[in-house]
Each structure stands twice: as structure tokens, then as C-alpha cells.
Design an enzyme around this catalytic site. Structure first.
Site: not given
Ligand SMILES: Nc1ncnc2c1ncn2[C@@H]1O[C@H](COP(=O)(O)OP(=O)(O)O)[C@@H](O)[C@H]1O
Ligand SMILES: [Mg+2]
Length: 1014
Positions: A107-108, A112, A157, A160-161, A385, A387
Site C-alpha cells: 500500500s502506498g 494506482t 497512503n 489508499s484504494s 497491496g 498490508e
Molecule cells: N509516479 C509517481 N510520481 C509522483 N508521485 C507518486 C507516483 N506514484 C505514487 N506517488 C505518490 O504516492 C501516493 C500513493 O500512491 P498510490 O498509487 O495511491 O499507491 P498504491 O495504489 O500503491 O497504494 C500518491 O498519492 C502520490 O502522492
Molecule cells: Mg491504490
């Protein structure tokens, strides 16, 4: 810039396969760190993309970046998520095989975000028509909506989804996205009613409260303060600095419209969201342990928002209905039961609405062109992811189980299958050791023996089943499993850090303690029958679709949450197996969401459980490039004369000849039963050679281009210099001229001096030029341009010269006849100008040579003239000397005399010598008197004549007789001799009409008309 970029790209290695010390985890992490420090977040392991979350905006997702990766081979550009997206897209198009991109990581870690980047890449780079544009917009806009309802701030996060998502993007034969379909997995419904400290409920609640218009909130009975709502205060974290609920609200509202929600649907959706908040605020009180609702405000709102009867709802929230042996039993609930019934309703309402929302989006994304059913698909999997929290519950259990399954799939497809293939092909092969997590998957999902089966069994079992009995049963059944521990089973050390109500799973990604509290309830996911009944009666159209009446009559118990989840995961695995996978492995660099912080321990942990080292080892040891013989031959036969154009023999022989010809060393390739395997190194060498060639070609073209460019720039600069110098010179000259002009103007009245020299010259020059263009056209044209003061005198001279010149030219053009005419006119002018009134009228009339020609004069008269030449003849009127009778006569002029003729008779001849003078009046009459000497007997006295052309006649007489000075012009009267010394008078008076008559005084009275003769 380009060279800077390539220099930067060379930090560490772009592909871990090129890592010297590829078995060293430290070298692996060092490479990640080096690149991360330079903001290079992407690195490959072969075709797998490793991505480290930068937690900051890197500006590497622009349209330019997308263009750079479009249609370009994986190895030709630096690693990027767009390269993965593009590679899948091209494989889909060229190999006509459905693709999927699996994004994993805890997660994070950025899953996404990665999936959004991929979607954006397709939206921008794929061909589009107008209809496709709508689909593209909807695909993109489905994200903010799903995130609002399905994402929340967690400790890991901020966005977080809280649900799993698999999305199919459908492409038509032209490669344009034409539709989409989303499958959602297990929404974390418990969040609706409870949040851990520092976490929030789903975004939509806060967005509505912060961003909703006053009017809307009033209608929904909500206050703009999240603290007012029991369901929003548990985590004690209503505001998050990285989230702007108000602007997100606007975005979601817009997105809902793009997806195709009408006003009513939005209204009903928001009614449901508001009703969940109201449900949370329903308070129970009561005596004797029997629950009753203490305030009915909420019920009033709920009744309206849910479209149900308030009393029925109140009853359902405080009682439960059981059907036993066909009989309905209603019993009151105690406080605890009532609260959990209320929470169950909230979760059910929210959970089912979320599913409805996904279905609604799917309808809007559905591919509608019936004429063309065959489309290709790229699937995107962005699922929760791994957790680990302080307290982990049923949800974490499901989430981590899902991650185990995905890891299994990864192992199956990349590690296991690859190695098995070598075995099947009969290739000598040193197996790579890796941890196969199947054992954990089995522990969770195995029929009858797995944790889910045991949980279900406990849920369905009659009697006093509880979370703790479930734990006990677990200990009894799977207690001996190497990946399972409980407080009771643990050694002393572990026991200290484990609660009695927990069990621990040794996941492939690490150890997690799960608290069994709530497992049974959450797995049962039960809603009391009477609450279901109320919802089935709802007038809210969305709820009406969510709660189906058939459910009430269905006797069969619905599958438990865990079993449903297990089934949906199995289906997902099937979907993914049917497609060609690409992998994006996301890594979280630190736990505090900080940019540029590289936490070694955390990263090592992820590298380990993501199996990246094993992945690399298989890649390095294996043959990266595998192709069936015929495909290999088909693709490369042109490189070898023996196989080109066609190989007729055995396929394997052809391939053997071909690889030999290509210079592969025996260790670089293996020929299997049906496949050619080319070594990673050979492949890499080949890739390197290709890259070198490409690099050299690029370099030489670039140098050539640079030379051309430099030359072009030099020529341009030189030519621009010339132009600029010319322009500057002209500007300088112009300024000088203007300056001299202004000075000259100031000094224009002074003597010629250096200051006014230029100005005066210019004025002169321009006057002369003007004069030249405006000279008088003829002698009568008196126009002349006004000269400047300095040129007055010269101008006058010029004017005269010009006039003389014109006169001279004019004169030169005059004919002898005209000259004669002018001479006569000149004489007439000398005689009569300003003296006789009818002179001016005579000027424009030409004098004729004679008024009577030979035919009009009697021949006898002509005969009598003999040799004397007739010079002029004119009819005249003669007045008798006495009585003044008027008689018509002809006056003839010869060289010597004037003759008065009456028909054939010469009445009187007057020699010019004898002509004393001629008198004429100053008025406009035509009378004149020829005076002769009175003593001449031949003459009968002066002759009084009248001519209609008196000026002409008298001028002719004056010329012929040379009597220019003898013409008297008289005013008033003329005296004349009548003969024998007698005198006569002619009196002239002006009048309107000629009147000649004898007056009483014996004079001849002439009233002169205005214009009578000339
Ligand atoms: N490629 C990226 N560039 C900049 N910031 C990112 C990038 N990927 C993730 N982040 C940052 O990390 C945070 C968490 O990412 P997210 O995709 O929601 O994580 P996950 O879906 O894996 O839990 C996002 O809200 C963003 O702020
Ligand atoms: Mg996500």
C-alpha cells in the site's frame, strides 16, 4: 538537453540484468538507490518494470514523454511506465493477443498512480475518433469517481484504494480504445462505520460536507462539519494536508456528468451518502436492555432520503425478525445488537451502492458497436497491496491473501513456467531456487482444510460459535502448519508480542498478526431480514436496484464474504492467465510519504518479498529469447544466404545453420525440441550491438546534422549581419537627413550657411521639380507655381523665358494666311481698340479676303477695271447726300482706288490719293464717311456708306489706301461735305436698334443698335 538526459540515464544500470554482481542484494539495492537519488525511479529486470515511488512530481509524464515512447522498442529508451504501456499495446496489435499489466506492491507504493499513468498514455497516444473521445473521457473520468467512493486516507497512503480493481480497456482493429469494463473486488466496508486512529472514512463523505453547496446540504439535512458525524470521528482525522476535499468534490461532480449520470441519479446517490451519515448518528437508549431510538430527527431525514417509512425503519432498527418453521418471530434487540444492526445496514447500503456505481460506470463504458464484436483487450490490475497494521482484521486477511495469489501467478508465469519449459524442451538447466508461496495459498484457501473453509464452517455452525471458537478450531486444524502460529502455539519470545485473540500468518511478504475479533460477523456479512425488507421497499431508485426482493424469498444462505472473495480471485486468476502479462513492481521508499528518503531496511524487505532477486537470477540464467523454430527462421532467415529466401529442409537444421552464421557461441543458445533459446548474454550482446549501431548511426547523423546546422546558422548570422548593418546605415542617414532638414527649416530665412544649405537646396530643387511638372500649357495659361522667397527673381526670369519660348513656338507654327490675318487684325486693333464699341465683337471673327467674288460683280464692271486687280469687295448701303436715301451698292477696292458700283455702273471712283480721310462713329453702327477733297470736281462730295462688316471694310480700306492714320473715330456726329462747299451732318445716338433717318434739322440721324456690324 538530450545528451544530459542520456548521461543521467547512465546512472547505475537501466536493466538489472546488466548488473555485474547480479546475485548480490546489496548491489541490487545500491543500483536502486543511485538511480533514485537522480530521480530515476524506473529500472528493468528484463521486461519487468521496477518503480520506486518518488513522492514528488517528477515532470516525466508530459505529452512529449508520451511521444518519445510511442512505437519505440523497449531497449531504445530509458525505462518508463510508458514503455510498458506501449509495449503491451504493440504486442496486442501485432501479435493479436490480449494483454494484461499487473501492478503490484504494498500500500502506498504507487500502483494506482501507475495505472492512471497507463490509462492516460492510451488516452493520449491511441488514435481517436469523436465517438472514441467520449470513451476516452469516460475511461479517464471513471477514476476520480471510483476513488471518491472507494479510496480513503490510511496510515500508509493518503489515497489508499480500499477495493481491488481490474479494468479491461477494449481496442478496435484500428487500435482505438472503444470500451472498457471494470471488475471490483471486496470493498473494505467496515471503514464506513469504523476507522483506526489517524485514518479516515471514504473520501466522498468529506467531499460532500466540505464542497456541497449550502442548498444541497440543507436538503440532505447535513452540517458543514465532519465532527458532527459519528462515522467520521473515529479516526480523529477529518482533514488531510495533501487532500483538498472541496476541489475534489468539484472534480467528482464533473466526472459524474461525463460518465453520464443525470441529475436525478446524482441526487439519489447523494441521498444515500447522506443517509449513511444520518444512520451513524442514530442513538439508542432504553431500559431493561431493550434498545429504542432516542432522537427521531435522524429517522425523519432517513425516511426521506432512503424513501422508506419512518416507523417501519425505526421498528427494523430495534427489532429482529426471524422465520422459524414458517413462522415469523419478532424480537426486540438489546443496545449492542441494535448498534450492530444499524452498522450492518450502513455497510450494506454503502457496499451495494458502490457495486451499483461500478455497474453504472460499466454501462457507460460498454462497447456498443454491434457490427464489430472482435476487440482486443489490455487489462490493468490495480489491487490492494500487502498490508500490515498494528491491528489487522478480516480485511487485511483478505487483502494479503489476494497478494499471495498474485505472487503465485507471478511465480507461475515467470519463475516456474520458465524453468519447466527448459525441462520440457530437454535443455540442460541449473534450477534457480525461489520461495514458492503456494504453501501459504493452500493454507488459506484449501477446501475443508484451509482457513477460509474453517471460518465458513464456524459461521454456519449452529450453536455458540464465536471468533474465539474459530481461533481454537484453527489451532486444532492448521496448528502444525509452518506458516501458522497462535499465542498458544508460539514459542516464548513470540508469545510476548502476540495477543491471545490473534493468529499469525508467515506470509511470503512477512509475518502478520490477525485479530480474530469480528471475523465471523464480517464473514457472515448479515443483515437482519426486516432491515432488508425495509430497503426493498425503498423509493430511491438506486437502492431499489441494490436490494432485490428475490433475495428475501431465497432460502439458500448466501456465500460468505471470504468464499465470495476466494471465488472472485479464482476468476481473476483465470482472466489474467488468458492474457500475456507485463509486470510493474512498485516499491515504497519510506513509510513517511517523504520525497527523496530511501529507507534501506524497508526497501530490502520489499525487494525480498516481491521476489525481485529470484526474478533477476532466472532472467540472467535463462534464455531470455525463446521462439518456435518456424517463427525464428521466418524472422531472421534474411540474415543468412543459406536460409534466404526459403529454407526447404528440417526446421531445426535451418535454425542451426542460421545461428551459426550469426556467430552465436554454443553457450549462447540452445536448441530445444521445438524452440530456439538465446542466452540472456547473447541477447544482451545483440541488444548492445543494436544499441551501439543505433547509437553510432544516431551519432553520425547527429554530427552531420550538427555540421549542417552550424553552417546554416553561420550563413544566417552573416546574412543577418549584413541586413542589420544596411538597415542601421539607412536609419543613420535618415536621422541625418531629418536633423539637417529641421535645422535648415529653422535657419531658412538666414543667409545661405552650412546649417540651411541642405534645406534651401532641397526647397529649390523641389520647386524646380514642381515647376517642371506644372509649366503653363499655352500662351494664354497664366498659372505659375509660387516660388520660395529665395527663388522669386529666378522664377520671374524663368516665367518670362517660358512665355517667350511659348510665343516663339507659337509663332513658328503660324501659316502665311494666318499671319496675313493677324497683321490685318493687328491693324484693326491699332485703329479701333478701345475706340469703337463694336470692335470687340469683330476680334474673334476672321477677316475674309472678299465679301463678293467675281460672280456677284457685274462683268462689265470687272471689264472696266482692266488690269487693276480687285483686292476686296463688299456690299454696302449708300446714303444720298441729300435726302439720305439708302441705296444698295458694292464697294470694290483695288490697289489704287475705291469704287462704288451700282450693278453694271461705276458710280464713283475715289483714288486713294484723293481720299482725305475716313470718319466713323465710336458707337456700334456700321456707317462711315469717305472724305474726298471738296474742290475735286470729279467727285460729287464725301460718300456716306454703311457696311455690315464695318471694322473689316475700314481695315481693308486703310491697308489698301495706306490710310491707317487717317481714320477718325468721332463721338456724337460727323461733319461731311456734300459738294460745292455745302456741309452735311450725321448725328449718332446710342439706342437699342439701328435707325437711320433724316432728322428734322436736316441731319442724318443714326440711332446706333447694340451690336449691328463689326
Ligand atoms: N509516479 C509517481 N510520481 C509522483 N508521485 C507518486 C507516483 N506514484 C505514487 N506517488 C505518490 O504516492 C501516493 C500513493 O500512491 P498510490 O498509487 O495511491 O499507491 P498504491 O495504489 O500503491 O497504494 C500518491 O498519492 C502520490 O502522492
Ligand atoms: Mg491504490
Amino acid at each position: 538537453m538530450e545528451s544530459a538526459l542520456t548521461a543521467r540515464d547512465r546512472v547505475g544500470v537501466q536493466d538489472f540484468v546488466l548488473l555485474e554482481n547480479y546475485t548480490s542484494e546489496a548491489a541490487f539495492i545500491e543500483n536502486l538507490r543511485k538511480r533514485f537519488k537522480e530521480n530515476l525511479i524506473y529500472t528493468y529486470i528484463g521486461s519487468v518494470l521496477v518503480s520506486v515511488n518518488p513522492y514528488k512530481d517528477l515532470e516525466i509524464y508530459t505529452k512529449n514523454h508520451m511521444e518519445r515512447y510511442r512505437g519505440v522498442n523497449f531497449y531504445e529508451v530509458s525505462p518508463h511506465i510508458y514503455a510498458v504501456a506501449d509495449n503491451s499495446y504493440r504486442s496486442m496489435r501485432t501479435e493479436r493477443k490480449d494483454q494484461c499489466i499487473l501492478i503490484s506492491g504494498e500500500s502506498g507504493a504507487g500502483k494506482t498512480e501507475a495505472s492512471k499513468k497507463i490509462l492516460q498514455y492510451y488516452a493520449v497516444t491511441c488514435p481517436a475518433s469523436e465517438q472514441v473521445q467520449t470513451i476516452k473521457d469516460r475511461l479517464l473520468q471513471s477514476n476520480p469517481v471510483l476513488e471518491a467512493f472507494g479510496n480513503a486516507k490510511t496510515l500508509r497512503n493518503d489515497n489508499s484504494s480500499r477495493f481491488g480493481k481490474y479494468m479491461d480497456i477494449q481496442f478496435d482493429f484500428k487500435g482505438a480504445p472503444v470500451g472498457g469494463h471494470i471488475i471490483n473486488y471486496l470493498l473494505e466496508k467496515s471503514r464506513v462505520v469504523h476507522q483506526n486512529h489517524g485514518e479516515r472514512n471514504f473520501h466522498i463523505f468529506y467531499q460532500l460536507i466540505e464542497g456541497g453547496e449550502e442548498d444541497l446540504l440543507r436538503r440532505l439535512g447535513l452540517e458543514r462539519n465532519p465532527q458532527q458525524y459519528q462515522y467520521l470521528v473515529k479516526g480523529n482525522c477529518p482533514k488531510v494536508s495533501s487532500i483538498n476535499d472541496r476541489s475534489d468534490w468539484k472534480m467528482v461532480r464533473k466526472a459524474l456528468t461525463v460518465i453520464g449520470f443525470n441529475g436525478d441519479e446524482v441526487e439519489e446517490l447523494l441521498n444515500i451518502i447522506a443517509s449513511v451519515l444520518h444512520l451513524g448518528n442514530v442513538q439508542y437508549g432504553g431500559e431493561d436492555g431493550i434498545a429504542c431510538i432516542t432522537s427521531d430527527t435522524q429517522i425523519k431525514y432517513l425516511a426521506r432520503l432512503l424513501g422508506v417509512n419512518g416507523a417501519v425503519l425505526t421498528e427494523a432498527l430495534t427489532h429482529k425478525k426471524i422465520i422459524a418453521k414458517g413462522e415469523e418471530l419478532i424480537s426486540p434487540l438489546n443496545l449492542e445488537q441494535a448498534s450492530s444492526a444499524r452498522d450492518a445496514l450502513s455497510k450494506a447500503v454503502y457496499g451495494r451502492t458502490f457495486t451499483w456505481l461500478v455497474n453504472k460506470i460499466n454501462t457507460s463504458l460498454a462497447y456498443t458497436d454491434d457490427s464489430y464484436k472482435h476487440y482486443s483487450v489490455i487489462g490493468l490490475l490495480d489491487i490492494y497491496g500487502f498490508e500490515v497494521f498494528q491491528h489487522n482484521s478480516f480485511e487485511q486477511f483478505c487483502i494479503n491473501y489476494c497478494n499471495e495469489k498474485l505472487q503465485q501467478l507471478f511465480i507461475e508465469l515467470t519463475l516456474k513456467s520458465e524453468q519447466e519449459e527448459y525441462e520440457a524442451e530437454g535443455i540442460t538447466w541449473e534450477p534457480v531456487q525461489y520461495f514458492n508461496n503456494k504453501i501459504i495459498c493452500d493454507l488459506v484457501e484449501e477446501k475443508f482444510k484451509g482457513i477460509i473453509s474453517i471460518l465458513d464452517e464456524e459461521c454456519l455452525r449452529p450453536g455458540d460459535a464465536s471468533d474465539l471458537t474459530f481461533l481454537e478450531k484453527l489451532e486444532n486444524t492448521v496448528g502444525g502448519h509452518p506458516h501458522f502460529v497462535t499465542h498458544k502455539l508460539a514459542d516464548g519470545k513470540t508469545r510476548k508480542i502476540m495477543g491471545r485473540d490473534e493468529f499469525r500468518l508467515l506470509h511470503y511478504a512477512g509475518e502478520v498478526n490477525y485479530n480474530v475479533n469480528g471475523f465471523l460477523d464480517k464473514n457472515n456479512d448479515l443483515l437482519f431480514r426486516n432491515l432488508k425488507e425495509v430497503m426493498c421497499m425503498s423509493e430511491n431508485k438506486i437502492l431499489n436496484q441494490c436490494f432485490d426482493r428475490d433475495e428475501l424469498s431465497d432460502k439458500k444462505r448466501p456465500d460468505t464474504a471470504a468464499t465470495q472473495f476466494k471465488a472472485s480471485l479464482a476468476k481473476l486468476m483465470e482472466i489474467l492467465m488468458s492474457k500475456e502479462p507485463s509486470y510493474v513492481r512498485c516499491i515504497k521508499p519510506n513509510d513517511s510519504k517523504q520525497a527523496s528518503r530511501f529507507d534501506d531496511v524497508l526497501i530490502r524487505h520489499q525487494v525480498k518479498y516481491l521476489g525481485l532477486m529470484e526474478n533477476l537470477r532466472v532472467r540472467r540464467a535463462g534464455f531470455a529469447y525463446r521462439r518456435r523454430y518456424e517463427v525464428f527462421l521466418q524472422r531472421y532467415k534474411s540474415l543468412c544466404p543459406e536460409t534466404w529466401p526459403n529454407w526447404k529442409g528440417k526446421l531445426s537444421d535451418g535454425v542451426a545453420i542460421l545461428v551459426k552464421h550469426l556467430g552465436y557461441k554454443p553457450e549462447d543458445y540452445k536448441l530445444g525440441r521445438s524452440l530456439t533459446h538465446t542466452d540472456t548474454h547473447a541477447q544482451m550482446r545483440k541488444q548492445n550491438a543494436i544499441m551501439l549501431q543505433a547509437g553510432w548511426r544516431g551519432y553520425s547523423q547527429r554530427s552531420k546534422y550538427q555540421k549542417l546546422r552550424t553552417s546554416a546558422i553561420a550563413i544566417q548570422a552573416w546574412w543577418r549581419g549584413i541586413l542589420a548593418r544596411r538597415r542601421a546605415k539607412r536609419r543613420r542617414q535618415a536621422a541625418d537627413t531629418i536633423r539637417r532638414f529641421i535645422k535648415g527649416f529653422i535657419y531658412r530665412h538666414k543667409e545661405r550657411c552650412p546649417e540651411n544649405e541642405y534645406f534651401l537646396d532641397y526647397v529649390r530643387y523641389s520647386f524646380l521639380m514642381k515647376l517642371r511638372r506644372n509649366l503653363p500649357k499655352n500662351v494664354l495659361d497664366k498659372s505659375w507655381p509660387k516660388p520660395p522667397a529665395a527663388l522669386t527673381e529666378a522664377s520671374e526670369h524663368l516665367r518670362k523665358l517660358c512665355m517667350q519660348n511659348m510665343v516663339w513656338i507659337y509663332c513658328k507654327k503660324i501659316s502665311p494666311e494666318w499671319k496675313h490675318q493677324m497683321e490685318q487684325k493687328l491693324i484693326a486693333s491699332e485703329i479701333f481698340k478701345d475706340k469703337k464699341d463694336n470692335y470687340p465683337q469683330s476680334v474673334p471673327k476672321l477677316f475674309v479676303s472678299t465679301r463678293l467674288d467675281g460672280e456677284n460683280i457685274n462683268p462689265k464692271v470687272l471689264q472696266s477695271l482692266g488690269n487693276e486687280k480687285l483686292k476686296y469687295a463688299v456690299p454696302v448701303t449708300k446714303y444720298d447726300r441729300k435726302g439720305y436715301k439708302a441705296r444698295p451698292r458694292q464697294l470694290l477696292l483695288t490697289a489704287n482706288c475705291a469704287i462704288i458700283v451700282e450693278d453694271a455702273k461705276i458710280k464713283q471712283r475715289i483714288d486713294y490719293d484723293a481720299l482725305k480721310g475716313i470718319s466713323v462713329s465710336s458707337l456700334s453702327d456700321g456707317l462711315f464717311v469717305l472724305h474726298v477733297p471738296s474742290d475735286d470736281n470729279k467727285q460729287k462730295g464725301d460718300v456716306v456708306l454703311q457696311s455690315d462688316h464695318v471694322i473689316e471694310t475700314l481695315t481693308k480700306i486703310a491697308i489698301c489706301a495706306d490710310k491707317v492714320n487717317s481714320i477718325n473715330i468721332n463721338q456724337g456726329s460727323i461733319k461731311f461735305t456734300v459738294g460745292q462747299g455745302k456741309e452735311g451732318f450725321i448725328d449718332f445716338t446710342p439706342g437699342s436698334e439701328l435707325l437711320v433717318a433724316k432728322a428734322k434739322n436736316g441731319h442724318l440721324s443714326v440711332v446706333s443698335g447694340q451690336i449691328l456690324s463689326f
